[in-house]
Enzyme design. Structure first.
Site, PDB file in Angstrom:
ATOM      1  N   HIS A 162       0.807  -1.225   0.000  1.00  0.00           N
ATOM      2  CA  HIS A 162       0.000   0.000   0.000  1.00  0.00           C
ATOM      3  C   HIS A 162       0.842   1.279   0.000  1.00  0.00           C
ATOM      4  CE1 HIS A 162       1.069  -0.116   4.211  1.00  0.00           C
ATOM      5  NE2 HIS A 162       0.647   1.132   4.322  1.00  0.00           N
TER       6      HIS A 162
ATOM      7  N   HIS B 210       1.955   6.943  -0.325  1.00  0.00           N
ATOM      8  CA  HIS B 210       1.072   6.111   0.515  1.00  0.00           C
ATOM      9  C   HIS B 210      -0.287   6.056  -0.184  1.00  0.00           C
ATOM     10  CE1 HIS B 210      -1.378   4.778   3.877  1.00  0.00           C
ATOM     11  NE2 HIS B 210      -0.267   4.458   4.515  1.00  0.00           N
TER      12      HIS B 210
END
Length: 156
Positions: A65, A80
């Site tokens: 992620h 992110h």
């Protein structure tokens, strides 16, 4: 005159197409409060997240992620993808690059299923942060709609 050196400007490029907003607009206090570092966020319109700078993939989280790229010039940038996406345990993410790989800005690192993330994560907003370990005096942010590869920050 000789003692005054202007610091080199390092450009950070959009890792994905989308709308760039200030980091303070991210609905997460860790990012909005600049606890990880300063930067911008992007509301992604594409599904392939690319290296925002030239360097080495210094970190890809096991859940895919988030990733960081370390330049050879005291700059580390973290991407992110979405908020609270670590809880998805890697679902909706596909790793394209590996940790330790040398990349150029624009090289694909992670592919994300945005419709899956929209349904299962808090948000798809993607913070792009110049980490605390970087040598930074000033960041000029370009808050606008961008295509992958457009300049989103100039770091001094």
């Amino acid at each position: 005159m000789f003692g005054l050196f202007k610091r080199k400007i390092r450009e950070v490029y959009a890792p994905v197409d989308g709308q760039v907003v200030d980091i303070s607009e991210v609905p997460d206090e860790v990012f909005a409060g600049k606890m990880v570092g300063d930067g911008v966020a992007i509301m992604p319109a594409g599904d392939t997240f690319c290296a925002p700078i030239d360097g080495v993939v210094s970190k890809i989280f096991s859940t895919n992620h988030a990733f960081s790229i370390q330049s050879d010039k005291d700059l580390e940038v973290m991407v992110h993808i979405g908020l609270e996406t670590v809880a998805l345990q890697g679902e909706g993410f596909e790793r394209i690059a590996e940790e330790g790989a040398k990349v150029e800005a624009g090289d694909p690192v992670i592919k994300a299923d945005l419709s899956y993330l929209s349904e299962h994560a808090k948000s798809t907003i993607t913070p792009i942060v110049v980490t605390e370990s970087s040598d930074v005096r000033e960041i000029e942010k370009k808050l606008r709609i961008v295509k992958q590869g457009d300049v989103i920050m100039e770091v001094q």
